[in-house]
Design a protein around this motif. Structure first.
Motif, PDB file in Angstrom:
ATOM      1  N   GLN A   1      74.315  94.853   7.173  1.00 41.83           N
ATOM      2  CA  GLN A   1      73.181  94.709   6.269  1.00 41.83           C
ATOM      3  C   GLN A   1      72.259  93.538   6.500  1.00 41.83           C
ATOM      4  OE1 GLN A   1      74.864  95.065   2.533  1.00 41.83           O
ATOM      5  NE2 GLN A   1      74.401  97.417   2.072  1.00 41.83           N
ATOM      6  N   MET A   2      73.096  92.444   6.905  1.00 39.67           N
ATOM      7  CA  MET A   2      72.486  91.013   6.997  1.00 39.67           C
ATOM      8  C   MET A   2      71.691  91.183   8.288  1.00 39.67           C
ATOM      9  SD  MET A   2      71.559  88.188   6.366  1.00 39.67           S
ATOM     10  CE  MET A   2      72.553  87.085   5.357  1.00 39.67           C
ATOM     11  N   VAL A   3      72.368  91.972   9.518  1.00 38.05           N
ATOM     12  CA  VAL A   3      71.707  92.069  10.759  1.00 38.05           C
ATOM     13  C   VAL A   3      70.537  92.878  10.630  1.00 38.05           C
ATOM     14  CG1 VAL A   3      71.849  93.085  12.856  1.00 38.05           C
ATOM     15  CG2 VAL A   3      73.848  91.789  12.160  1.00 38.05           C
ATOM     16  N   ILE A   4      70.346  93.939   9.815  1.00 37.03           N
ATOM     17  CA  ILE A   4      69.266  94.511   9.522  1.00 37.03           C
ATOM     18  C   ILE A   4      68.167  93.803   8.953  1.00 37.03           C
ATOM     19  CG2 ILE A   4      68.470  96.678   8.304  1.00 37.03           C
ATOM     20  CD1 ILE A   4      71.023  98.000   8.667  1.00 37.03           C
ATOM     21  N   VAL A   5      68.516  92.949   7.927  1.00 37.67           N
ATOM     22  CA  VAL A   5      67.507  92.077   7.299  1.00 37.67           C
ATOM     23  C   VAL A   5      66.997  91.091   8.399  1.00 37.67           C
ATOM     24  CG1 VAL A   5      67.118  90.316   5.680  1.00 37.67           C
ATOM     25  CG2 VAL A   5      68.601  92.561   5.044  1.00 37.67           C
ATOM     26  N   LEU A   6      67.732  90.562   9.061  1.00 40.56           N
ATOM     27  CA  LEU A   6      67.413  89.400  10.093  1.00 40.56           C
ATOM     28  C   LEU A   6      66.498  90.214  11.113  1.00 40.56           C
ATOM     29  CD1 LEU A   6      70.382  87.175  10.447  1.00 40.56           C
ATOM     30  CD2 LEU A   6      68.326  86.797   9.120  1.00 40.56           C
ATOM     31  N   VAL A   7      66.721  91.454  11.658  1.00 41.82           N
ATOM     32  CA  VAL A   7      65.911  92.012  12.718  1.00 41.82           C
ATOM     33  C   VAL A   7      64.626  92.467  12.283  1.00 41.82           C
ATOM     34  CG1 VAL A   7      66.136  94.039  14.269  1.00 41.82           C
ATOM     35  CG2 VAL A   7      68.194  92.506  14.087  1.00 41.82           C
ATOM     36  N   SER A   8      64.944  93.050  10.975  1.00 40.37           N
ATOM     37  CA  SER A   8      63.520  93.616  10.413  1.00 40.37           C
ATOM     38  C   SER A   8      62.385  92.503  10.156  1.00 40.37           C
ATOM     39  CB  SER A   8      63.630  94.360   9.194  1.00 40.37           C
ATOM     40  OG  SER A   8      64.238  93.708   7.973  1.00 40.37           O
ATOM     41  N   GLY A   9      63.064  91.381   9.960  1.00 43.94           N
ATOM     42  CA  GLY A   9      62.132  90.188   9.735  1.00 43.94           C
ATOM     43  C   GLY A   9      61.390  89.550  11.012  1.00 43.94           C
ATOM     44  N   GLN A  10      61.884  89.911  12.205  1.00 40.17           N
ATOM     45  CA  GLN A  10      61.324  89.153  13.299  1.00 40.17           C
ATOM     46  C   GLN A  10      60.194  89.800  13.591  1.00 40.17           C
ATOM     47  OE1 GLN A  10      63.061  86.759  14.897  1.00 40.17           O
ATOM     48  NE2 GLN A  10      64.171  87.015  13.048  1.00 40.17           N
ATOM     49  N   PRO A  11      59.162  88.641  14.184  1.00 39.32           N
ATOM     50  CA  PRO A  11      57.745  89.435  14.519  1.00 39.32           C
ATOM     51  C   PRO A  11      57.800  90.389  15.776  1.00 39.32           C
ATOM     52  CG  PRO A  11      58.287  87.359  15.455  1.00 39.32           C
ATOM     53  CD  PRO A  11      59.517  87.527  14.747  1.00 39.32           C
ATOM     54  N   THR A  12      56.964  91.375  15.670  1.00 40.28           N
ATOM     55  CA  THR A  12      56.552  92.518  16.397  1.00 40.28           C
ATOM     56  C   THR A  12      55.435  92.185  17.442  1.00 40.28           C
ATOM     57  OG1 THR A  12      55.665  93.787  14.915  1.00 40.28           O
ATOM     58  CG2 THR A  12      58.050  93.994  15.335  1.00 40.28           C
ATOM     59  N   GLY A  13      55.284  92.673  18.507  1.00 38.19           N
ATOM     60  CA  GLY A  13      54.134  92.735  19.367  1.00 38.19           C
ATOM     61  C   GLY A  13      54.021  91.229  20.132  1.00 38.19           C
ATOM     62  N   LYS A  14      53.051  90.717  20.365  1.00 41.16           N
ATOM     63  CA  LYS A  14      53.113  89.553  20.959  1.00 41.16           C
ATOM     64  C   LYS A  14      52.111  88.451  20.438  1.00 41.16           C
ATOM     65  CE  LYS A  14      48.895  91.175  23.521  1.00 41.16           C
ATOM     66  NZ  LYS A  14      48.139  91.629  24.845  1.00 41.16           N
ATOM     67  N   VAL A  15      52.462  87.157  20.761  1.00 37.36           N
ATOM     68  CA  VAL A  15      51.851  85.752  20.419  1.00 37.36           C
ATOM     69  C   VAL A  15      50.332  86.043  20.812  1.00 37.36           C
ATOM     70  CG1 VAL A  15      51.888  83.472  20.344  1.00 37.36           C
ATOM     71  CG2 VAL A  15      53.942  84.550  20.132  1.00 37.36           C
ATOM     72  N   CYS A  16      49.438  85.903  19.950  1.00 37.58           N
ATOM     73  CA  CYS A  16      48.077  85.544  20.248  1.00 37.58           C
ATOM     74  C   CYS A  16      47.957  84.283  20.828  1.00 37.58           C
ATOM     75  CB  CYS A  16      47.363  85.804  19.194  1.00 37.58           C
ATOM     76  SG  CYS A  16      45.453  85.675  19.234  1.00 37.58           S
ATOM     77  N   PRO A  17      47.472  83.871  22.110  1.00 38.31           N
ATOM     78  CA  PRO A  17      47.630  82.537  22.724  1.00 38.31           C
ATOM     79  C   PRO A  17      47.021  81.554  21.708  1.00 38.31           C
ATOM     80  CG  PRO A  17      46.610  84.217  24.106  1.00 38.31           C
ATOM     81  CD  PRO A  17      46.876  84.864  22.940  1.00 38.31           C
ATOM     82  N   PRO A  18      47.534  80.678  21.388  1.00 41.16           N
ATOM     83  CA  PRO A  18      47.168  79.481  20.439  1.00 41.16           C
ATOM     84  C   PRO A  18      45.898  78.684  21.364  1.00 41.16           C
ATOM     85  CG  PRO A  18      49.201  78.883  21.315  1.00 41.16           C
ATOM     86  CD  PRO A  18      48.878  80.461  21.910  1.00 41.16           C
ATOM     87  N   VAL A  19      45.049  78.035  20.347  1.00 40.86           N
ATOM     88  CA  VAL A  19      43.946  77.352  20.906  1.00 40.86           C
ATOM     89  C   VAL A  19      44.602  75.923  20.885  1.00 40.86           C
ATOM     90  CG1 VAL A  19      41.818  76.266  20.427  1.00 40.86           C
ATOM     91  CG2 VAL A  19      42.385  78.626  20.102  1.00 40.86           C
ATOM     92  N   ALA A  20      44.352  75.017  22.172  1.00 42.36           N
ATOM     93  CA  ALA A  20      44.780  73.978  22.266  1.00 42.36           C
ATOM     94  C   ALA A  20      44.320  72.943  21.389  1.00 42.36           C
ATOM     95  CB  ALA A  20      44.661  73.122  23.825  1.00 42.36           C
ATOM     96  N   GLY A  21      45.537  72.115  20.535  1.00 46.31           N
ATOM     97  CA  GLY A  21      44.943  71.085  19.538  1.00 46.31           C
ATOM     98  C   GLY A  21      44.822  71.562  18.371  1.00 46.31           C
ATOM     99  N   ALA A  22      44.889  72.976  18.061  1.00 47.63           N
ATOM    100  CA  ALA A  22      44.388  73.770  16.821  1.00 47.63           C
ATOM    101  C   ALA A  22      45.786  74.133  16.121  1.00 47.63           C
ATOM    102  CB  ALA A  22      43.607  74.848  17.017  1.00 47.63           C
ATOM    103  N   PRO A  23      45.786  74.203  14.800  1.00 46.56           N
ATOM    104  CA  PRO A  23      47.038  74.584  14.199  1.00 46.56           C
ATOM    105  C   PRO A  23      47.305  76.097  14.470  1.00 46.56           C
ATOM    106  CG  PRO A  23      45.055  74.538  12.469  1.00 46.56           C
ATOM    107  CD  PRO A  23      44.663  74.142  13.774  1.00 46.56           C
ATOM    108  N   GLY A  24      48.473  76.437  14.178  1.00 47.89           N
ATOM    109  CA  GLY A  24      49.065  77.980  14.524  1.00 47.89           C
ATOM    110  C   GLY A  24      48.173  78.926  13.920  1.00 47.89           C
ATOM    111  N   CYS A  25      46.958  78.930  12.917  1.00 48.16           N
ATOM    112  CA  CYS A  25      46.432  79.877  12.432  1.00 48.16           C
ATOM    113  C   CYS A  25      45.096  80.164  13.097  1.00 48.16           C
ATOM    114  CB  CYS A  25      45.905  79.416  11.106  1.00 48.16           C
ATOM    115  SG  CYS A  25      45.005  77.951  10.818  1.00 48.16           S
ATOM    116  N   VAL A  26      44.853  79.446  14.440  1.00 51.93           N
ATOM    117  CA  VAL A  26      43.822  79.705  15.369  1.00 51.93           C
ATOM    118  C   VAL A  26      44.404  80.187  16.439  1.00 51.93           C
ATOM    119  CG1 VAL A  26      41.754  78.527  16.326  1.00 51.93           C
ATOM    120  CG2 VAL A  26      42.700  77.838  14.266  1.00 51.93           C
TER     121      VAL A  26
END
Length: 192
Positions: A19-44
């Motif tokens: 059950q713990m493994v299922i919770v941990l796996v389901s919480g992982q991000p899916t897809g790919k990281v949107c390329p960050p903008v240099a010098g900007a926070p992670g919400c850009v």
């Protein structure tokens, strides 16, 4: 040979671990990281269709932009999607804080500072992803050019998977290429 009680305990332990493994796996991000903008926070990020910048929808003064957003179980949330905030007596340096409607003054950190990233999932949905040591949160960024004031929120909380929180924020500013508004409106939303 194991006694029946030992076998039962070993089986329960294995199920608990599963059950713990299922919770941990389901919480992982899916897809790919949107390329960050240099010098900007992670919400850009540099989305293939244009830059996404969530900063206009956040306070920059250490306070949550959106408060009293409630999930179906009546748990209230305070959210500031781009800049961390603190709640007196509770969450410290977070993007999302959950209150407990059953215990006055009880708060839970849902999204720690430094963990934010924008992802593009396999269905091309864009979301902000955050973590703590045990919790995971996704804020889906739904592009809607007709929403230019206060964002429209859908607060699911962790109703689908325990400790995996889901939110949807609908606004023109989260469209690739952006919107030049400030995401104005009230600092408080009373849920949907």
């Amino acid at each position: 040979m194991m006694k029946p009680r030992q076998l039962l305990c070993k089986t329960l332990l294995a199920v608990g671990c599963l059950q713990m493994v299922i919770v941990l796996v389901s919480g992982q991000p899916t897809g790919k990281v949107c390329p960050p903008v240099a010098g900007a926070p992670g919400c850009v990020c540099d989305h293939p269709d244009g830059k996404i910048d969530v900063r206009p929808l956040a306070n920059s003064d250490g306070t949550p932009k959106y408060t009293n957003l409630t999930d179906p179980n009546k748990y209230p949330y305070s959210i500031n999607p781009c800049t961390p905030f603190s709640v007196k007596g509770g969450c410290t340096n977070v993007f999302i804080c959950q209150g407990d409607p059953h215990i006055a003054g009880e708060f839970y950190s849902i999204a720690d500072n430094g963990t934010e990233k924008i992802y593009i999932d396999t269905d091309n949905k864009v979301y902000l992803y955050y973590t703590t040591s045990v919790r995971f949160a996704k804020i889906y960024l739904e592009c809607d050019k007709s929403v230019t004031g206060t964002p429209q929120w859908d607060i699911k909380g962790d109703s689908a998977v325990v400790l995996h929180y889901e939110f949807t924020m609908k606004h023109a500013s989260v469209c690739p290429g952006g919107f030049r508004g400030r995401g104005g409106g009230s600092n408080e939303i009373k849920g949907l």
